[in-house]
Design a protein around this motif. Structure first.
Motif, PDB file in Angstrom:
ATOM      1  N   ASP A   1      38.696  56.542  38.152  1.00  0.00           N
ATOM      2  CA  ASP A   1      38.528  56.442  39.609  1.00  0.00           C
ATOM      3  C   ASP A   1      38.252  55.021  40.081  1.00  0.00           C
ATOM      4  N   ILE A   2      37.587  54.229  39.256  1.00  0.00           N
ATOM      5  CA  ILE A   2      37.222  52.865  39.650  1.00  0.00           C
ATOM      6  C   ILE A   2      37.461  51.931  38.466  1.00  0.00           C
ATOM      7  N   VAL A   3      38.180  50.854  38.717  1.00  0.00           N
ATOM      8  CA  VAL A   3      38.388  49.812  37.702  1.00  0.00           C
ATOM      9  C   VAL A   3      38.021  48.477  38.336  1.00  0.00           C
ATOM     10  N   LEU A   4      37.089  47.762  37.703  1.00  0.00           N
ATOM     11  CA  LEU A   4      36.693  46.432  38.160  1.00  0.00           C
ATOM     12  C   LEU A   4      37.038  45.429  37.068  1.00  0.00           C
ATOM     13  N   SER A   5      37.939  44.521  37.353  1.00  0.00           N
ATOM     14  CA  SER A   5      38.373  43.509  36.391  1.00  0.00           C
ATOM     15  C   SER A   5      37.707  42.189  36.761  1.00  0.00           C
ATOM     16  N   ASN A   6      36.838  41.686  35.860  1.00  0.00           N
ATOM     17  CA  ASN A   6      36.031  40.520  36.221  1.00  0.00           C
ATOM     18  C   ASN A   6      35.815  39.593  35.026  1.00  0.00           C
ATOM     19  N   ALA A   7      36.807  39.468  34.166  1.00  0.00           N
ATOM     20  CA  ALA A   7      36.664  38.602  32.989  1.00  0.00           C
ATOM     21  C   ALA A   7      36.911  37.151  33.369  1.00  0.00           C
ATOM     22  N   VAL A   8      36.184  36.238  32.716  1.00  0.00           N
ATOM     23  CA  VAL A   8      36.358  34.812  32.982  1.00  0.00           C
ATOM     24  C   VAL A   8      36.055  34.027  31.713  1.00  0.00           C
ATOM     25  N   ALA A   9      36.770  32.939  31.517  1.00  0.00           N
ATOM     26  CA  ALA A   9      36.486  32.021  30.410  1.00  0.00           C
ATOM     27  C   ALA A   9      35.683  30.860  30.971  1.00  0.00           C
ATOM     28  N   ARG A  10      34.482  30.643  30.441  1.00  0.00           N
ATOM     29  CA  ARG A  10      33.620  29.577  30.953  1.00  0.00           C
ATOM     30  C   ARG A  10      34.207  28.214  30.592  1.00  0.00           C
TER      31      ARG A  10
ATOM     32  N   LEU B   1      41.092  49.938  42.302  1.00  0.00           N
ATOM     33  CA  LEU B   1      41.369  48.981  41.225  1.00  0.00           C
ATOM     34  C   LEU B   1      41.231  47.596  41.838  1.00  0.00           C
ATOM     35  N   LEU B   2      40.160  46.889  41.472  1.00  0.00           N
ATOM     36  CA  LEU B   2      39.840  45.612  42.097  1.00  0.00           C
ATOM     37  C   LEU B   2      39.775  44.505  41.043  1.00  0.00           C
ATOM     38  N   VAL B   3      40.434  43.399  41.332  1.00  0.00           N
ATOM     39  CA  VAL B   3      40.408  42.222  40.471  1.00  0.00           C
ATOM     40  C   VAL B   3      39.593  41.147  41.183  1.00  0.00           C
ATOM     41  N   VAL B   4      38.515  40.699  40.557  1.00  0.00           N
ATOM     42  CA  VAL B   4      37.687  39.654  41.149  1.00  0.00           C
ATOM     43  C   VAL B   4      38.383  38.308  40.965  1.00  0.00           C
ATOM     44  N   ALA B   5      38.667  37.648  42.084  1.00  0.00           N
ATOM     45  CA  ALA B   5      39.407  36.384  42.056  1.00  0.00           C
ATOM     46  C   ALA B   5      38.618  35.316  42.813  1.00  0.00           C
ATOM     47  N   SER B   6      39.279  34.576  43.680  1.00  0.00           N
ATOM     48  CA  SER B   6      38.655  33.466  44.391  1.00  0.00           C
ATOM     49  C   SER B   6      39.504  33.149  45.609  1.00  0.00           C
ATOM     50  N   SER B   7      38.888  32.476  46.598  1.00  0.00           N
ATOM     51  CA  SER B   7      39.669  32.056  47.758  1.00  0.00           C
ATOM     52  C   SER B   7      40.699  31.003  47.374  1.00  0.00           C
TER      53      SER B   7
ATOM     54  N   ALA C   1      42.606  42.302  45.399  1.00  0.00           N
ATOM     55  CA  ALA C   1      41.831  41.226  44.782  1.00  0.00           C
ATOM     56  C   ALA C   1      40.629  40.972  45.684  1.00  0.00           C
ATOM     57  N   VAL C   2      39.526  40.549  45.087  1.00  0.00           N
ATOM     58  CA  VAL C   2      38.293  40.355  45.845  1.00  0.00           C
ATOM     59  C   VAL C   2      37.739  38.964  45.587  1.00  0.00           C
ATOM     60  N   CYS C   3      37.340  38.295  46.658  1.00  0.00           N
ATOM     61  CA  CYS C   3      36.664  37.005  46.548  1.00  0.00           C
ATOM     62  C   CYS C   3      35.225  37.196  47.017  1.00  0.00           C
ATOM     63  N   PRO C   4      34.265  37.224  46.108  1.00  0.00           N
ATOM     64  CA  PRO C   4      32.877  37.444  46.519  1.00  0.00           C
ATOM     65  C   PRO C   4      32.206  36.208  47.100  1.00  0.00           C
TER      66      PRO C   4
ATOM     67  N   ALA D   1      26.434  39.018  45.403  1.00  0.00           N
ATOM     68  CA  ALA D   1      27.895  38.935  45.384  1.00  0.00           C
ATOM     69  C   ALA D   1      28.524  40.285  45.081  1.00  0.00           C
ATOM     70  N   ALA D   2      27.841  41.090  44.284  1.00  0.00           N
ATOM     71  CA  ALA D   2      28.383  42.406  43.927  1.00  0.00           C
ATOM     72  C   ALA D   2      28.482  43.328  45.132  1.00  0.00           C
ATOM     73  N   GLU D   3      27.695  43.068  46.169  1.00  0.00           N
ATOM     74  CA  GLU D   3      27.715  43.945  47.334  1.00  0.00           C
ATOM     75  C   GLU D   3      29.086  43.978  47.997  1.00  0.00           C
ATOM     76  N   ALA D   4      29.762  42.811  48.052  1.00  0.00           N
ATOM     77  CA  ALA D   4      31.082  42.758  48.680  1.00  0.00           C
ATOM     78  C   ALA D   4      32.092  43.603  47.914  1.00  0.00           C
ATOM     79  N   VAL D   5      31.946  43.622  46.589  1.00  0.00           N
ATOM     80  CA  VAL D   5      32.837  44.443  45.764  1.00  0.00           C
ATOM     81  C   VAL D   5      32.508  45.921  45.942  1.00  0.00           C
ATOM     82  N   LEU D   6      31.231  46.243  45.916  1.00  0.00           N
ATOM     83  CA  LEU D   6      30.821  47.641  46.024  1.00  0.00           C
ATOM     84  C   LEU D   6      31.120  48.222  47.402  1.00  0.00           C
ATOM     85  N   ASP D   7      31.128  47.373  48.423  1.00  0.00           N
ATOM     86  CA  ASP D   7      31.505  47.862  49.755  1.00  0.00           C
ATOM     87  C   ASP D   7      32.919  48.430  49.738  1.00  0.00           C
ATOM     88  N   LEU D   8      33.807  47.774  48.990  1.00  0.00           N
ATOM     89  CA  LEU D   8      35.183  48.272  48.889  1.00  0.00           C
ATOM     90  C   LEU D   8      35.257  49.510  47.997  1.00  0.00           C
ATOM     91  N   VAL D   9      34.452  49.514  46.939  1.00  0.00           N
ATOM     92  CA  VAL D   9      34.457  50.653  46.018  1.00  0.00           C
ATOM     93  C   VAL D   9      34.032  51.931  46.725  1.00  0.00           C
TER      94      VAL D   9
END
Length: 268
Positions: A62-71, A110-116, A196-199, A223-231
């Motif tokens: 029902d919900i997929v959050l993709s938020n992987a990043v390489a530092r 299905l949300l992918v965390v991205a950037s502006s 896609a979501v830009c927090p 920052a998670a609130e903006a994602v959860l609002d969509l969820v």
């Protein structure tokens, strides 16, 4: 969340995943079952196996959050870290979209965390045709062309910026737009959201080295609130479907300007 719901947390490190699952399960008000699963999202076959397993066991997700990043630190070579960065940010995103799109149930998210930075205008105009209106296959081809240009030291002359985060984020958003374009009519009719979501600016160990002033940055919880609002929104706004969303509004895909190359350049 109901007691028979499953929240699955994934990551590469077994101990960190176990600890995170334990911490979440103990939060006040947590009713769902919380489990940790070791998963390297750069392993496309492992991502596909997880999606297939969840479909077999539960009929889908029902919900997929993709938020992987390489530092990546400012003093590190962008060229030397390019493969890892692209694998985590882009190849993995493509795998998530391909594997979990088909198992996303009607009404899902299905949300992918991205950037502006993920709007097309942040790239040199010579590169726009690679991503504007592209299919997912074409986005993947563009990403691999960029990778090849980095290895052959021809990226700059082709218009690719030195800073990996710009083309990476544009490609992430383009991949989301590509999948969404294939499914839009059905998904909007069933209140399903792919976006896609830009927090915004977030104060984390990954982002902090890039900012001289992070006093206005959000905490990860904020920052998670903006994602959860969509969820958890009751209904999907069709204007947000397939778009890059920031503060509840879709950003103009064609907006932005190419960055001025310098050592410390960050746009949240």
């Amino acid at each position: 969340m109901q007691p028979d719901d499953l929240v699955l947390l994934t990551g590469r490190n077994d101990q960190r995943v176990t600890d995170a699952a334990r911490e979440v399960s103990r939060l006040p008000g947590t009713r769902a079952r919380v489990e940790g699963r070791v998963l390297d999202v750069t392993d496309s076959e492992a991502v596909a196996r997880l999606a297939d397993d969840l479909r077999a066991r539960y009929g889908g997700v029902d919900i997929v959050l993709s938020n992987a990043v390489a530092r990546l630190l400012p003093e590190e070579s962008q060229v030397e870290r390019a493969d890892e960065f692209i694998d985590v940010s882009n190849t993995a995103t493509h795998s998530i979209l391909r594997a979990f799109g088909p198992v996303l149930r009607p009404g899902g998210r299905l949300l992918v965390v991205a950037s502006s930075l993920g709007t097309l205008g942040h790239l040199d105009a010579r590169l726009h045709h690679l991503f504007d209106g592209a299919t997912l296959d074409q986005v993947e081809y563009a990403v691999e062309s960029w990778r090849s240009a980095i290895h052959h030291r021809t990226a700059r002359e082709a218009g690719w910026p030195v800073w990996l985060n710009v083309p990476s984020k544009v490609a992430q958003v383009a991949a989301v737009r590509a999948l969404a374009a294939e499914r839009r009519e059905h998904d909007v009719a069933t209140d399903t959201l792919i976006a896609a979501v830009c927090p915004g600016m977030v104060d984390t160990a990954t982002s902090r080295p890039w900012f001289s002033d992070y006093s206005q940055a959000q905490s990860p919880a904020q920052a998670a609130e903006a994602v959860l609002d969509l969820v958890f929104s009751d209904h999907v706004d069709p204007a947000l479907y397939g778009e890059l969303v920031r503060s509840g509004k879709a950003l103009d895909w064609h907006d932005g300007t190419p960055p001025v190359e310098q050592d410390r350049l960050v746009t949240p």
